[in-house]
Design a protein around this motif. Structure first.
Motif, mmCIF file in Angstrom:
data_model
loop_
_atom_site.group_PDB
_atom_site.id
_atom_site.type_symbol
_atom_site.label_atom_id
_atom_site.label_comp_id
_atom_site.label_asym_id
_atom_site.label_seq_id
_atom_site.Cartn_x
_atom_site.Cartn_y
_atom_site.Cartn_z
ATOM 1 N N ALA A 435 0.860 -1.187 0.000
ATOM 2 C CA ALA A 435 0.000 0.000 0.000
ATOM 3 C C ALA A 435 0.894 1.234 0.000
ATOM 4 O O ALA A 435 2.039 1.184 0.446
ATOM 5 C CB ALA A 435 -0.915 -0.008 1.216
ATOM 6 N N GLU A 436 0.358 2.354 -0.499
ATOM 7 C CA GLU A 436 1.138 3.592 -0.601
ATOM 8 C C GLU A 436 1.331 4.275 0.750
ATOM 9 O O GLU A 436 2.412 4.725 1.073
ATOM 10 C CB GLU A 436 0.447 4.576 -1.552
ATOM 11 C CG GLU A 436 0.665 4.298 -3.029
ATOM 12 C CD GLU A 436 2.034 4.698 -3.511
ATOM 13 O OE1 GLU A 436 2.283 5.882 -3.746
ATOM 14 O OE2 GLU A 436 2.892 3.803 -3.644
ATOM 15 N N LYS A 437 0.247 4.348 1.562
ATOM 16 C CA LYS A 437 0.277 5.135 2.797
ATOM 17 C C LYS A 437 0.426 4.252 4.028
ATOM 18 O O LYS A 437 -0.081 3.127 4.061
ATOM 19 C CB LYS A 437 -1.004 5.969 2.916
ATOM 20 C CG LYS A 437 -1.182 6.968 1.792
ATOM 21 C CD LYS A 437 -2.552 7.610 1.872
ATOM 22 C CE LYS A 437 -2.787 8.533 0.677
ATOM 23 N NZ LYS A 437 -4.162 9.026 0.634
ATOM 24 N N ILE A 458 4.890 -3.738 8.094
ATOM 25 C CA ILE A 458 6.069 -2.874 8.260
ATOM 26 C C ILE A 458 5.893 -1.591 7.444
ATOM 27 O O ILE A 458 5.322 -1.611 6.357
ATOM 28 C CB ILE A 458 7.405 -3.568 7.861
ATOM 29 C CG1 ILE A 458 7.447 -3.912 6.366
ATOM 30 C CG2 ILE A 458 7.682 -4.790 8.698
ATOM 31 C CD1 ILE A 458 8.841 -4.252 5.863
ATOM 32 N N HIS A 459 6.354 -0.482 8.018
ATOM 33 C CA HIS A 459 6.455 0.787 7.296
ATOM 34 C C HIS A 459 7.430 1.684 8.043
ATOM 35 O O HIS A 459 7.918 1.334 9.126
ATOM 36 C CB HIS A 459 5.085 1.449 7.111
ATOM 37 C CG HIS A 459 4.315 1.705 8.360
ATOM 38 N ND1 HIS A 459 4.719 2.615 9.322
ATOM 39 C CD2 HIS A 459 3.150 1.166 8.827
ATOM 40 C CE1 HIS A 459 3.842 2.649 10.308
ATOM 41 N NE2 HIS A 459 2.879 1.774 10.042
ATOM 42 N N ASP A 504 -2.723 -0.415 -3.784
ATOM 43 C CA ASP A 504 -2.728 0.836 -4.554
ATOM 44 C C ASP A 504 -1.773 0.671 -5.730
ATOM 45 O O ASP A 504 -0.739 0.031 -5.589
ATOM 46 C CB ASP A 504 -2.202 2.023 -3.726
ATOM 47 C CG ASP A 504 -3.008 2.238 -2.469
ATOM 48 O OD1 ASP A 504 -4.208 2.450 -2.593
ATOM 49 O OD2 ASP A 504 -2.416 2.197 -1.374
ATOM 50 N N MET A 505 -2.125 1.260 -6.854
ATOM 51 C CA MET A 505 -1.162 1.377 -7.952
ATOM 52 C C MET A 505 -0.222 2.532 -7.593
ATOM 53 O O MET A 505 -0.678 3.651 -7.355
ATOM 54 C CB MET A 505 -1.888 1.677 -9.265
ATOM 55 C CG MET A 505 -0.964 1.926 -10.458
ATOM 56 S SD MET A 505 -0.004 0.479 -10.924
ATOM 57 C CE MET A 505 1.271 1.249 -11.927
ATOM 58 N N PRO A 506 1.103 2.289 -7.484
ATOM 59 C CA PRO A 506 2.010 3.381 -7.092
ATOM 60 C C PRO A 506 2.026 4.519 -8.107
ATOM 61 O O PRO A 506 1.672 4.334 -9.273
ATOM 62 C CB PRO A 506 3.373 2.695 -7.008
ATOM 63 C CG PRO A 506 3.253 1.443 -7.798
ATOM 64 C CD PRO A 506 1.818 1.036 -7.743
ATOM 65 N N ASP A 507 2.441 5.704 -7.649
ATOM 66 C CA ASP A 507 2.499 6.884 -8.519
ATOM 67 C C ASP A 507 3.610 6.778 -9.552
ATOM 68 O O ASP A 507 3.644 7.530 -10.517
ATOM 69 C CB ASP A 507 2.717 8.159 -7.679
ATOM 70 C CG ASP A 507 1.520 8.437 -6.784
ATOM 71 O OD1 ASP A 507 0.415 8.008 -7.161
ATOM 72 O OD2 ASP A 507 1.696 9.061 -5.725
ATOM 73 N N ASP A 508 4.554 5.884 -9.319
ATOM 74 C CA ASP A 508 5.709 5.719 -10.196
ATOM 75 C C ASP A 508 5.736 4.271 -10.685
ATOM 76 O O ASP A 508 5.739 3.336 -9.878
ATOM 77 C CB ASP A 508 6.980 6.040 -9.386
ATOM 78 C CG ASP A 508 8.226 6.122 -10.252
ATOM 79 O OD1 ASP A 508 8.196 5.564 -11.363
ATOM 80 O OD2 ASP A 508 9.214 6.730 -9.811
ATOM 81 N N VAL A 509 5.763 4.068 -12.003
ATOM 82 C CA VAL A 509 5.719 2.707 -12.548
ATOM 83 C C VAL A 509 6.970 1.903 -12.182
ATOM 84 O O VAL A 509 6.945 0.674 -12.131
ATOM 85 C CB VAL A 509 5.490 2.741 -14.086
ATOM 86 C CG1 VAL A 509 6.776 3.038 -14.834
ATOM 87 C CG2 VAL A 509 4.874 1.444 -14.575
#
Length: 618
Positions: A435-437, A458-459, A504-509
């Motif tokens: 996940a992104e966040k 983990i984050h 989530d699809m990340p903002d960067d491929v």
């Protein structure tokens, strides 16, 4: 009767005079066309172009056509049927004209892109401050005692190229060392070969076939290969051999070292690399000491090993900078530097830290840069720190692993967390969820625990001890699911993971490529499921679409329907996609990442850093 006749004739006379008077207007004037011109026009109409050439000695065009054909005069194209030329020949001729037009447009686009790339190129070289100030430049690579076996040296360059072609290895550089297809032929120590056998590694992978001889030869190198292809062993095994050679000749004394330095962008990747080095050092005739320097663990643990004399140091940039500033460690004898996931490190804002770290070296070093995704911009920038580098590329830089089945599904934002449980049924555990966040990671973790799923998370917001404990439990199979942000996406090796879910699809491929690379490793097959919806940026979805097409994966209808304005320019010459960020769905002229950086820089112009100036006062 006479009067009636006059009334009838009078209008005829007036009408005649009116027409005669209006005949002088230019609007109704019809010019005289000579017979010759009329005949010419008739022949063009009939398509008899050959007869025209014979009669008039030119590829005739009537004056009445000129207005319509102005656009085609540049190409020398003649409209009309060609009765004496077959349709196939006409089609070929038209195709050539279309290609010529396309090439000229491509040339214009390439020139424009070169200007943009040049304008955004980093002006400062990736070198130490002292080297830049003194103008120090190293001309020749570091010399080593290692040489390939004599019978391999005796083989022709044609044979070497044949091996590279078969294994799809692309190389650039001067005097590239020959590829070697066996670990025994690479002259490794018996202890290292035993370590490889214990891991079940029998034959080198393509990046190892070409990369290990290159590193053993002392050459600077940029290594690009898809995730799970064995890049870590390319820089770890030669480093252990160099340290063994140093220890055999003259043992390391107290507080000496390190001889080799490996920098990683994340703590988890650094710990994994340290564990791999420890495994291969365990069976050697001499003790090779390896130190781990990362945030979240006490500095005293690192200092214990450093005080005894350290051969290899694995570190994250932040902790390493801190130790160098406080003079806890020195790089006086360090002659080997490797940056794993180098492009991600530079992108994450560690660029100045890396340049500062270079300033602590006291002499020439062998520099190695490795990644699965390295755009042209990063490669050009990185070359400034290398001496006669060899670039080894297995597959396209930034391409997804062909061993991963990529499934993209349209899921509404509010339905994602519920749909996760259904997705977990696709394969047996362990499963990795990204996940992104940070708050999304915590929410997913809590939801899975409530549903009775054995999960850990983990984050960056969790302390290092908890992060290490979670990763270890997942690696050992004690937990079924690991939920993580991108801290777990770069370089981590989970051999048993068959399924990766992108919540989530990340903002960067590029992050997408790294994430799905946690499965399908070492020749095994894996599945990657990605949730997308209207909240995702269209430019990222276009990159994803073309990535799926390149890997010959199924493209869902909602992705296939997306079209970019510059679709025809996505592949120009040898360069595919964007040369700045590596995305396949756009060119550098439409790069959202570049635009965001330029906007950020523009917003900072004229601003004074009050915080920094106040800090300097204290």
């Amino acid at each position: 009767m006479e009067s009636e006749e006059r009334k009838v004739e009078a209008p005829h006379k007036k009408r005649y005079r009116k027409e005669e008077s209006s005949s002088d207007s230019e609007a109704d004037y019809v010019p005289y066309v000579p017979v010759k011109e009329r005949k010419k026009f008739q022949l063009v109409k009939l398509g008899r172009l050959t007869q025209l050439k014979e009669e008039f000695g030119q590829r005739g065009k009537s004056s009445s056509e000129n207005e319509h054909d102005n656009e085609d005069d540049e190409d020398g194209q003649v409209w009309g049927r060609k009765s004496n030329i077959s349709l196939l020949d006409q089609h070929t001729e038209l195709k050539k004209l279309a290609e010529a037009k396309k090439e000229s447009a491509m040339e214009r686009q390439l020139k424009e892109e070169e200007k943009i790339l040049e304008s955004v190129a980093e002006k400062k070289a990736l070198m130490g401050v002292a080297e830049l100030a003194k103008g120090i430049q190293y001309e020749d690579p570091i010399k080593t005692c290692w040489k390939p076996p004599q019978y391999i040296l005796a083989m022709s360059e044609t044979r070497h190229n044949r091996v590279r072609k078969k294994l799809r290895i692309l190389v650039e550089g001067e005097d590239v060392p020959p590829p070697i297809k066996s670990f025994a032929q690479m002259k490794f120590s018996r202890g290292i070969l035993t370590g490889l056998e214990r891991k079940g590694i029998v034959w080198p992978t393509p990046i190892q076939v070409q990369g290990i001889p290159t590193v053993l030869s002392g050459r600077d190198m940029i290594g690009i290969a898809f995730t799970g292809s064995g890049k870590t062993l390319v820089f770890v095994l030669p480093l252990i051999m160099f340290c063994l050679e140093q220890e055999t000749r003259l043992p390391f004394i107290k507080n000496e070292g390190p001889y080799g330095l490996i920098i990683c962008p994340s703590r988890e990747l650094a710990k994994q690399t340290h564990d791999i080095i420890t495994h291969y050092c365990s069976g050697l005739p001499h003790e090779i000491r390896c130190c781990l320097a990362i945030g979240g663990i006490p500095v005293s643990e690192s200092m214990d090993i450093i005080s005894r004399g350290v051969h290899i140091m694995v570190a994250t940039p932040g902790r390493l900078m801190d130790m160098l500033d406080k003079k806890m460690v020195r790089l006086d004898v360090c002659r080997y530097l490797c940056m794993d996931e180098a492009d991600r490190m530079i992108d994450m804002g560690f660029e100045e830290d890396v340049r500062t770290i270079f300033s602590f070296f006291k002499g020439q070093r062998q520099t190695l840069l490795f990644s699965a995704t390295m755009p042209k911009k990063i490669q050009n920038f990185a070359r400034s720190a290398l001496v006669k580098p060899v670039t080894i590329n297995v597959g396209r830089a930034g391409a997804a692993s062909m061993n991963v089945i990529q499934e993209v599904e349209y899921v509404k934002q509010e339905a994602k967390i519920v749909y996760l449980l259904e997705c977990l049924q696709k394969t047996p555990p362990p499963v990795l969820i990204f996940a992104e966040k940070k708050q999304d990671v915590d929410a997913i973790h809590e939801y899975l625990l409530l549903k009775g799923v054995e999960a850990v998370a983990i984050h960056g917001g969790k302390d290092q001890e908890e992060r290490s404990r979670s990763v270890e439990a997942f690696r050992k199979g004690q937990k079924d699911v690991l939920v993580a942000t991108d801290v777990a996406s770069k370089g981590l090796d989970f051999a048993a993971v068959q399924h990766v879910i992108n919540y989530d699809m990340p903002d960067d491929v590029e992050n997408y490529v790294h994430r799905i690379g946690r499965t399908g490793r070492s020749g095994k097959t894996g599945i990657a499921t990605t949730f997308i919806n209207k909240a995702n940026d269209e430019s990222v979805l276009l990159d994803l679409k073309h990535l799926l097409m390149e890997a010959r994966q199924k493209v869902p209808p909602f992705l296939a329907a997306l079209q970019s304005e510059n679709e025809k320019y996505l592949e120009l010459g040898d360069e595919r996609g964007c040369s700045y960020c590596g995305g396949l769905g756009h060119r550098i002229t439409d790069c959202p990442k570049l635009e965001a950086i330029q906007n950020k820089q523009a917003s900072n112009i004229g601003r004074r850093d009050y915080l920094a100036s106040n800090a300097a006062d204290y």
